[in-house]
Design a protein around this motif. Structure first.
Motif, PDB file in Angstrom:
ATOM      1  N   GLN A  36      16.639 -14.641  10.270  1.00 48.92           N
ATOM      2  CA  GLN A  36      18.355 -13.715  10.625  1.00 48.92           C
ATOM      3  C   GLN A  36      18.767 -14.279   9.318  1.00 48.92           C
ATOM      4  OE1 GLN A  36      19.341 -15.044  14.276  1.00 48.92           O
ATOM      5  NE2 GLN A  36      21.283 -16.688  14.001  1.00 48.92           N
ATOM      6  N   HIS A  37      18.892 -15.325   8.690  1.00 45.96           N
ATOM      7  CA  HIS A  37      20.168 -15.896   8.181  1.00 45.96           C
ATOM      8  C   HIS A  37      19.368 -14.757   6.944  1.00 45.96           C
ATOM      9  CE1 HIS A  37      21.736 -19.081   5.777  1.00 45.96           C
ATOM     10  NE2 HIS A  37      21.291 -19.301   4.657  1.00 45.96           N
ATOM     11  N   GLU A  88      29.456 -17.214  10.974  1.00 44.58           N
ATOM     12  CA  GLU A  88      28.423 -16.993  10.273  1.00 44.58           C
ATOM     13  C   GLU A  88      28.889 -15.431   9.255  1.00 44.58           C
ATOM     14  OE1 GLU A  88      23.911 -16.973   7.753  1.00 44.58           O
ATOM     15  OE2 GLU A  88      24.772 -18.466   9.720  1.00 44.58           O
ATOM     16  N   ASP A 122      13.697 -14.054  13.972  1.00 40.06           N
ATOM     17  CA  ASP A 122      13.091 -15.287  13.578  1.00 40.06           C
ATOM     18  C   ASP A 122      14.629 -16.087  12.763  1.00 40.06           C
ATOM     19  OD1 ASP A 122      10.945 -16.049  14.674  1.00 40.06           O
ATOM     20  OD2 ASP A 122       9.420 -15.664  13.313  1.00 40.06           O
ATOM     21  N   VAL A 123      14.860 -17.352  13.119  1.00 44.13           N
ATOM     22  CA  VAL A 123      15.741 -18.135  12.325  1.00 44.13           C
ATOM     23  C   VAL A 123      16.226 -17.343  11.007  1.00 44.13           C
ATOM     24  CG1 VAL A 123      16.967 -19.483  14.239  1.00 44.13           C
ATOM     25  CG2 VAL A 123      15.617 -20.108  12.995  1.00 44.13           C
ATOM     26  N   THR A 124      15.707 -18.138  10.505  1.00 40.96           N
ATOM     27  CA  THR A 124      14.941 -18.565   9.037  1.00 40.96           C
ATOM     28  C   THR A 124      15.351 -16.802   8.083  1.00 40.96           C
ATOM     29  OG1 THR A 124      12.614 -18.310   8.535  1.00 40.96           O
ATOM     30  CG2 THR A 124      13.579 -20.085   8.262  1.00 40.96           C
TER      31      THR A 124
END
Lengths: 264, 324
Positions: B188-189, B218, B184-186
């Motif tokens: 992944q971050h 990033e 998920d994106v969060t």
């Protein structure tokens, strides 16, 4: 304007006793004709379960689902007023197409739910050819099998299958998350054009904020089975209220570091 | 340079057909540098990683080129030497953290085995260090997690364990093949942040394979854009993303939904990825390129420094395109 789909207090529980799991708790929102409603959340947030409950692939434990004012679920069975009215495009075109059916049969299969004369009328060769041309396939693709196609082409087949019945409402469950970015761009543009041409209403389920921003008019944010925030896409992106929405926005990798304030 | 790939060509053969997976690929990674390899499916980014590690299947042949790791050509090493390179000097993180872990072995034991082997210390001491390495990838209650099985962990936790495994030797080069695509994106971050921190702390170089230019922006200092088994553009991330020269790089950036301007239609690339069994004789991107000249269909462009680039003095920004 009357809502096309209205959910109120919809919950879904799996298991019982100590194993009880609330997949969706007390979900409520309305989708109006002609809009694209986005549903965003991470894996396990219940967004796909909600999509399945709307299509009748899962039944809700409690709550009400109204489609054009009449209940979809009466506590025992689903009432589909008209088959083919509501269609779905799944995430993974690899597994959503029967590997042993030819493309033509896959696209025409939903018509078997319709009355015979309507089936003949909607399944005519001219109509089929026009539809596949519209989604970017060729007539020579029809006798082939799904494995002969790339991911993007397979998703086009799945879209054609959803549109063959002339639906009013289409649920798109992460339709592009299994695709490459350039292919995703094709599919998203196609979905947007089709919506405009056919006056469709979409429920667009995704975990990608940028895709939701591009596709949707209004959206709901789901976290752990609950809807934490609902509003127009513009409002939510500019002024997110919930901490969770802010986290989602700030985690999104962006090409433009200078725009970082946009999702701070 | 820690790793230099020179003119690498790899082919796969099956049933009288030859798939040209890599064609004259050259790039390098410096000590402590994070380099992004970007491309879509079939662009050859994973094959490049497998070639470096000596993990290509039997039907693959290396037609040309060399891979210099610390000055030695790894393609000429013996099986044994290659094996000592893998894991110990070059770590690898795969896309799917579930399949990268042993399903019926406890997390602590999986890590301890690797540490026991690479650091040549007693198993008990290795286990103690395994717990420490879990703490290092920011897993809470590492003793508890060490006693768990992979299926008891979430995707993000599993990927942290995989990172701890890959970093346990510790390697000088880490190859990460789409390490966050399944997450998920969060999450992944957080994983990207973790990889960046570890790399900075230990001076590890990272070769980050991804299809997501956002991820590159990033974390990566430099980027290598691949298309149909070739490097089409390379340079510093800032320069390539701000002033892309190759039409494919431009198209790739244009295909991303942009939060700043959501009302513009996405720029989709016409046509399909080329058939690697039957590549065009000129530029590989010419059939899909909207600016192609007659020359593009006849002559194959090679990587050359971009003249007007901000990085012109160093010549790091290079592109393989006739229409510059």
């Amino acid at each position: 304007m009357e809502a096309l789909l209205q959910l109120s207090g919809v919950s879904k529980q799996y298991g019982k006793g100590s194993q009880l799991f609330h997949a969706v708790s007390d979900a409520a929102f309305s989708i109006y004709p002609g809009e694209t409603f986005g549903l965003i959340g991470e894996s396990g947030s219940g967004k796909s379960t909600l999509g399945k409950m709307v299509t009748g692939l899962e039944y809700p434990t409690s709550g009400s689902l109204l489609y054009q004012g009449s209940p979809l679920w009466n506590g025992k069975k689903f009432n589909r007023r008209k088959p083919g009215e509501m269609q779905i495009v799944f995430q993974d075109p690899q597994s959503s197409l029967d590997p042993r059916m030819k493309v033509q049969d896959i696209i025409l299969e939903p018509l078997w739910a319709l009355p015979a004369d309507e089936r003949r009328q909607k399944g005519s060769t001219e109509r089929l050819h026009a539809l596949i041309a519209r989604v970017g396939l060729k007539p020579e693709h029809l006798p082939r099998y799904p494995h002969e196609f790339s991911g993007g082409q397979r998703q086009r087949i799945a879209i054609a299958r959803a549109l063959i019945t002339d639906p009013t409402f289409v649920i798109l469950d992460e339709p592009t998350s299994a695709l490459d970015v350039s292919v995703q761009a094709h599919v998203l543009n196609l979905l947007k054009e089709l919506k405009r041409e056919r006056g469709l209403t979409y429920l667009f389920i995704s975990h990608n904020m940028a895709v939701i921003r591009y596709m949707c008019d209004r959206m709901a944010v789901m976290q752990k089975g609950r809807i934490v925030e609902t509003g127009t896409v513009e409002d939510i992106f500019k002024h997110p209220q919930e901490a969770y929405t802010k986290t989602l926005l700030s985690s999104l990798p962006s090409l433009h570091k200078e725009n970082a304030s946009l999702h701070a | 340079m820690l790793l230099t790939i020179k003119d690498l060509s790899v082919e796969f053969s099956s049933m009288q057909q030859t798939v040209k997976a890599l064609n004259h690929v050259s790039f390098s990674i410096d000590q402590g540098e994070i380099v992004g390899i970007v491309g879509e499916s079939g662009s050859g980014k994973s094959v490049t990683a497998l070639t470096i590690l000596g993990l290509l299947d039997n039907n693959a042949t290396i037609k040309n080129g060399e891979i210099l790791y610390k000055g030695r050509n790894v393609l000429q090493l013996h099986k044994k030497e290659q094996q000592s390179l893998r894991g110990k000097q070059i770590g690898m993180i795969f896309q799917e953290p579930m399949t990268a872990l042993h399903p019926t072995m406890r997390i602590g034991d999986q890590l301890a085995k690797v540490i026991h082997r690479h650091r040549e210390i007693a198993y008990k001491e290795a286990y103690r260090q395994a717990v420490l390495s879990l703490a290092e990838v920011k897993i809470n209650e590492p003793e508890l997690v060490a006693r768990k099985y992979p299926f008891e962990l979430s995707g993000g936790m599993r990927q942290r364990v995989v990172i701890a495994l890959a970093m346990s030797a510790p390697p000088d080069l880490l190859i990460a093949d789409e390490p966050t695509t399944a997450l998920d994106v969060t999450i992944q971050h957080e994983i990207l942040k973790l990889m960046k921190e570890l790399a900075e702390k230990r001076g590890t170089s990272i070769m980050l394979i991804t299809h997501d230019l956002g991820v590159v922006a990033e974390v990566c200092q430099r980027v290598v854009v691949m298309y149909a088994g070739e490097v089409v553009e390379t340079g510093t991330t800032d320069e390539v993303l701000a002033h892309p020269v190759h039409p494919y790089t431009r198209a790739l950036i244009g295909a991303l939904p942009d939060l700043a301007s959501p009302d513009q239609p996405l720029h989709a690339i016409p046509g399909e990825s080329p058939d690697l069994r039957n590549l065009p004789s000129g530029c590989v991107f010419a059939p899909r390129c909207d600016r192609a000249l007659p020359l593009c269909r006849e002559d194959h462009p090679v990587l050359e420094p971009v003249p007007g680039s901000r990085d012109a003095s160093t010549g790091t920004h290079q592109v393989a395109c006739w229409v510059r």
